[in-house]
Design a protein around this motif. Structure first.
Motif, short mmCIF file in Angstrom:
data_model
loop_
_atom_site.label_atom_id
_atom_site.label_comp_id
_atom_site.label_asym_id
_atom_site.label_seq_id
_atom_site.Cartn_x
_atom_site.Cartn_y
_atom_site.Cartn_z
N ARG A 72 0.83 -1.21 0.00
CA ARG A 72 0.00 0.00 0.00
C ARG A 72 0.86 1.25 0.00
O ARG A 72 0.58 2.23 -0.69
CB ARG A 72 -0.93 0.00 1.20
CG ARG A 72 -2.05 -1.00 1.07
CD ARG A 72 -2.99 -0.92 2.23
NE ARG A 72 -4.02 -1.94 2.07
CZ ARG A 72 -4.83 -2.29 3.02
NH1 ARG A 72 -4.75 -1.71 4.21
NH2 ARG A 72 -5.73 -3.22 2.81
N ILE A 73 1.92 1.23 0.78
CA ILE A 73 2.83 2.38 0.81
C ILE A 73 3.51 2.55 -0.55
O ILE A 73 3.62 3.67 -1.05
CB ILE A 73 3.87 2.22 1.94
CG1 ILE A 73 3.19 2.33 3.30
CG2 ILE A 73 4.98 3.26 1.81
CD1 ILE A 73 4.08 1.97 4.47
N GLN A 74 3.93 1.46 -1.15
CA GLN A 74 4.56 1.53 -2.47
C GLN A 74 3.59 2.09 -3.49
O GLN A 74 3.95 2.96 -4.29
CB GLN A 74 5.05 0.16 -2.89
CG GLN A 74 5.80 0.16 -4.21
CD GLN A 74 6.26 -1.23 -4.62
OE1 GLN A 74 5.81 -2.24 -4.08
NE2 GLN A 74 7.15 -1.27 -5.59
N CYS A 75 2.34 1.63 -3.49
CA CYS A 75 1.33 2.15 -4.41
C CYS A 75 1.07 3.63 -4.16
O CYS A 75 0.92 4.41 -5.10
CB CYS A 75 0.04 1.35 -4.29
SG CYS A 75 0.14 -0.30 -4.98
N ALA A 76 1.01 4.02 -2.88
CA ALA A 76 0.78 5.42 -2.55
C ALA A 76 1.92 6.30 -3.05
O ALA A 76 1.69 7.40 -3.57
CB ALA A 76 0.61 5.58 -1.04
N ILE A 95 2.15 14.86 -13.38
CA ILE A 95 1.07 15.45 -14.17
C ILE A 95 0.89 16.92 -13.81
O ILE A 95 0.74 17.77 -14.70
CB ILE A 95 -0.24 14.65 -13.97
CG1 ILE A 95 -0.10 13.27 -14.60
CG2 ILE A 95 -1.42 15.40 -14.55
CD1 ILE A 95 -1.23 12.33 -14.27
N PHE A 96 0.91 17.24 -12.52
CA PHE A 96 0.78 18.63 -12.09
C PHE A 96 1.91 19.49 -12.63
O PHE A 96 1.70 20.60 -13.09
CB PHE A 96 0.75 18.71 -10.56
CG PHE A 96 0.77 20.10 -10.03
CD1 PHE A 96 -0.36 20.89 -10.09
CD2 PHE A 96 1.94 20.64 -9.51
CE1 PHE A 96 -0.34 22.20 -9.61
CE2 PHE A 96 1.97 21.94 -9.03
CZ PHE A 96 0.83 22.72 -9.08
N VAL A 156 1.61 6.53 -6.94
CA VAL A 156 0.50 7.39 -7.33
C VAL A 156 0.82 8.85 -7.05
O VAL A 156 0.54 9.73 -7.86
CB VAL A 156 -0.80 6.94 -6.63
CG1 VAL A 156 -1.90 7.98 -6.77
CG2 VAL A 156 -1.27 5.60 -7.18
N THR A 157 1.42 9.12 -5.91
CA THR A 157 1.80 10.50 -5.57
C THR A 157 2.80 11.05 -6.57
O THR A 157 2.67 12.19 -7.02
CB THR A 157 2.40 10.56 -4.15
OG1 THR A 157 1.45 10.01 -3.23
CG2 THR A 157 2.73 11.97 -3.75
N TYR A 158 3.77 10.26 -6.94
CA TYR A 158 4.77 10.70 -7.92
C TYR A 158 4.12 10.96 -9.28
O TYR A 158 4.42 11.96 -9.95
CB TYR A 158 5.89 9.68 -8.06
CG TYR A 158 6.88 10.06 -9.12
CD1 TYR A 158 7.77 11.11 -8.91
CD2 TYR A 158 6.91 9.41 -10.35
CE1 TYR A 158 8.68 11.48 -9.88
CE2 TYR A 158 7.81 9.78 -11.33
CZ TYR A 158 8.69 10.82 -11.09
OH TYR A 158 9.56 11.19 -12.06
#
Length: 157
Positions: free
Chosen positions: A6-10, A20-21, A13-15
């Motif tokens: 879950r931490i790896q996925c988070a 994109i931003f 996704v954050t990166y």
């Protein structure tokens, strides 16, 4: 082990959201030809030429006596001229809407077909590199958690 995934996925996704931003920020900062001329995406050739004449009258380099202001005005005037040339030529406008301002540097292209072929030739190495990395990761066992997802991802690329 469950929390680690879950931490790896988070983190991933954050990166991706940050990327994109950041890309959106740079695109908005640099602007585009439509915003430079103050026209919408569906503007016809007559409106583009009219807006160019108005903007050129305001920002022509000969109107400024200060060399610094004249240099800035000249750069903006050249950008306005490129915008008008691109948006009034149907093939260039088609390519600009799909590939962005990079088309200004493309040589020996005149038709929509030429622009599409040149754009695809520029994009193919990027997609092939992505596919190769995903296949390599799958064969080395790093994509076990996504073994059902990487096949559609490769197909989508």
């Amino acid at each position: 082990m469950k929390h680690r995934r879950r931490i790896q996925c988070a983190v991933i996704v954050t990166y991706l959201l940050y990327t994109i931003f950041e890309a959106d920020y740079y695109l908005r900062r640099d602007g585009n030809f439509y915003s430079d001329l103050g026209v919408g995406l569906g503007a016809d050739e007559k409106l583009v030429k009219s807006k160019f004449r108005r903007m050129a009258a305001l920002h022509h380099p000969d109107k400024f006596s200060d060399p610094m202001q004249a240099a800035v005005a000249e750069d903006f005037y050249v950008r306005l001229k490129n915008a008008q040339d691109t948006l009034t030529h149907p093939a260039k406008r088609y390519a600009y809407d799909r590939f962005g301002p990079e088309i200004l540097g493309w040589q020996n292209v005149s038709s929509i077909r030429d622009y599409l072929l040149f754009g695809l030739q520029a994009c193919i190495p990027i997609y092939l590199g992505g596919v190769m990395i995903m296949v390599l990761l799958a064969f080395t066992g790093y994509l076990q958690w996504g073994r059902y997802v990487w096949h559609p991802s490769v197909t989508a690329m």
